[in-house]
Write an enzyme that holds these catalytic residues in place. Sequence first.
Site, PDB file in Angstrom:
ATOM      1  N   TYR A 111       0.819  -1.211   0.000  1.00  0.00           N
ATOM      2  CA  TYR A 111       0.000   0.000   0.000  1.00  0.00           C
ATOM      3  C   TYR A 111       0.857   1.268   0.000  1.00  0.00           C
ATOM      4  CZ  TYR A 111      -4.516  -2.318   0.878  1.00  0.00           C
ATOM      5  OH  TYR A 111      -5.670  -3.062   0.775  1.00  0.00           O
ATOM      6  N   LYS A 156       4.666 -14.124   4.358  1.00  0.00           N
ATOM      7  CA  LYS A 156       4.958 -15.063   3.279  1.00  0.00           C
ATOM      8  C   LYS A 156       6.456 -15.005   2.984  1.00  0.00           C
ATOM      9  CE  LYS A 156       3.341 -17.923   0.064  1.00  0.00           C
ATOM     10  NZ  LYS A 156       2.556 -19.135   0.278  1.00  0.00           N
ATOM     11  N   ASP A 188      -1.223 -17.931   3.551  1.00  0.00           N
ATOM     12  CA  ASP A 188      -2.192 -18.861   2.943  1.00  0.00           C
ATOM     13  C   ASP A 188      -2.698 -19.869   3.974  1.00  0.00           C
ATOM     14  OD1 ASP A 188       0.405 -19.853   3.000  1.00  0.00           O
ATOM     15  OD2 ASP A 188       0.299 -20.872   1.076  1.00  0.00           O
ATOM     16  N   ASP A 212      -5.703  -6.722   5.257  1.00  0.00           N
ATOM     17  CA  ASP A 212      -6.926  -6.326   4.544  1.00  0.00           C
ATOM     18  C   ASP A 212      -7.760  -7.554   4.221  1.00  0.00           C
ATOM     19  OD1 ASP A 212      -8.733  -4.705   3.054  1.00  0.00           O
ATOM     20  OD2 ASP A 212      -7.729  -5.334   1.209  1.00  0.00           O
ATOM     21  N   ASP A 216     -11.484  -9.226   6.367  1.00  0.00           N
ATOM     22  CA  ASP A 216     -12.801  -9.549   5.782  1.00  0.00           C
ATOM     23  C   ASP A 216     -13.156 -11.002   6.102  1.00  0.00           C
ATOM     24  OD1 ASP A 216     -12.847  -6.995   4.543  1.00  0.00           O
ATOM     25  OD2 ASP A 216     -13.861  -7.809   2.775  1.00  0.00           O
TER      26      ASP A 216
HETATM   27  C1  IPM Z   1     -10.272  -1.525   4.190  1.00  0.00           C
HETATM   28  C2  IPM Z   1     -10.527  -1.161   2.760  1.00  0.00           C
HETATM   29  C3  IPM Z   1      -9.406  -0.232   2.287  1.00  0.00           C
HETATM   30  C4  IPM Z   1      -8.099  -0.984   2.436  1.00  0.00           C
HETATM   31  C5  IPM Z   1      -9.534   0.306   0.858  1.00  0.00           C
HETATM   32  C6  IPM Z   1     -10.871   0.943   0.612  1.00  0.00           C
HETATM   33  C7  IPM Z   1      -8.435   1.284   0.557  1.00  0.00           C
HETATM   34  O1  IPM Z   1     -10.646  -2.300   1.973  1.00  0.00           O
HETATM   35  O2  IPM Z   1     -10.253  -0.617   5.039  1.00  0.00           O
HETATM   36  O3  IPM Z   1     -10.105  -2.707   4.491  1.00  0.00           O
HETATM   37  O4  IPM Z   1      -7.752  -1.778   1.550  1.00  0.00           O
HETATM   38  O5  IPM Z   1      -7.432  -0.779   3.435  1.00  0.00           O
HETATM   39 MN    MN Z   2     -10.637  -4.147   3.164  1.00  0.00          MN
END
Ligand code: IPM
Ligand code: MN
Length: 318
Positions: A111, A156, A188, A212, A216
């Site tokens: 990033y 990794k 992984d 990231d 999720d």
């Molecule tokens: C998150 C989002 C952001 C990230 C994006 C929107 C830049 O997916 O906060 O997880 O990847 O950090």
């Molecule tokens: Mn995200």
Amino acid sequence: MGPEVTRAALRVLEAAAGACGAAVEVRVGEAGDAAARRYGEPLPRETRRLVEWADAVLKGPVGETARHVVIPLRRMVGAYANIRPAHVLPGVEALRPIDLVIVRENLEGLYAGIEWEVPGAAFAVKVATEAETRRVARVAARYAAGRRGRVTVVHKANVLAKTDGLFRRVSFETLRRLGVNADEMYVDAAAMEMVRNPLRFDVVLTMNQYGDILSDLAAQVAGGLGLAPSANLGDEKALFEPVHGAAWDIAGKGVANPTAMILSSAMMLDWLGFHDAARAVERAVEETLAAGEKTPDLGGNLSTEEYASRIAGRVRCS
Ligand code: IPM
Ligand code: MN
């Protein structure tokens, strides 16, 4: 649905600040797709000034322009550690029992923003520095101390020997020096384990992009992305936001689940030092969900506003 969940969170925040006597001065700034249309930039100057003024920033989902809002905000705030807890809330159907915190390095890795293309090819530079890794590892150690005391370093380094190798080495050096019990896992394998046996994780310390993706995943294991809050911590300022994005399919319908946004505001209250108000918000959310009062994503029938007002009505200061 950014404005919808933001309104809901502000309503609960005001109830908690009032009940607990937390002196929070709230100023609202615009950002995201609508701001881009109106002002020609997704993070308008006036909003940037508010961010400079504020101690803490509570950010809603902003849409297609998210990258141009979130990344600059994290940099402005100096938020090097992204804290993403995942645990099962009462009354919520989780895929598996899970109770972990992801501590995601938040400013570098893939990033870092060093990306370019030439005809027929595109490149990105992954950045890992000792100073950044050290300070984010210290944050992981602090969280572990308040939990089950274990950190898993996720990387990794078997492939990315230099960048992930540095992250791995400096993480272990830092954690060892702080006397923290640490182990490691390739990213992984960590993704698999987080589905197979999530309770084996306590604190997960990892690089930006891995965090990231894994956050999720962890949110879904805990019952859904609508429930997952986060804190982006700097040394002087901090930024709080739901893990999720703008959910186009339900935007404008008044049915979005504001829990992630509301719990992000609880993390903010905590960071500001208003611990009673933070607990009051968390309890009110838990009681409301336990009572089966939910938004449609969780099988309920409450609108965003109805759900928020049930929570606000349950806010009590201990
Ligand atoms: C998150 C989002 C952001 C990230 C994006 C929107 C830049 O997916 O906060 O997880 O990847 O950090
Ligand atoms: Mn995200």
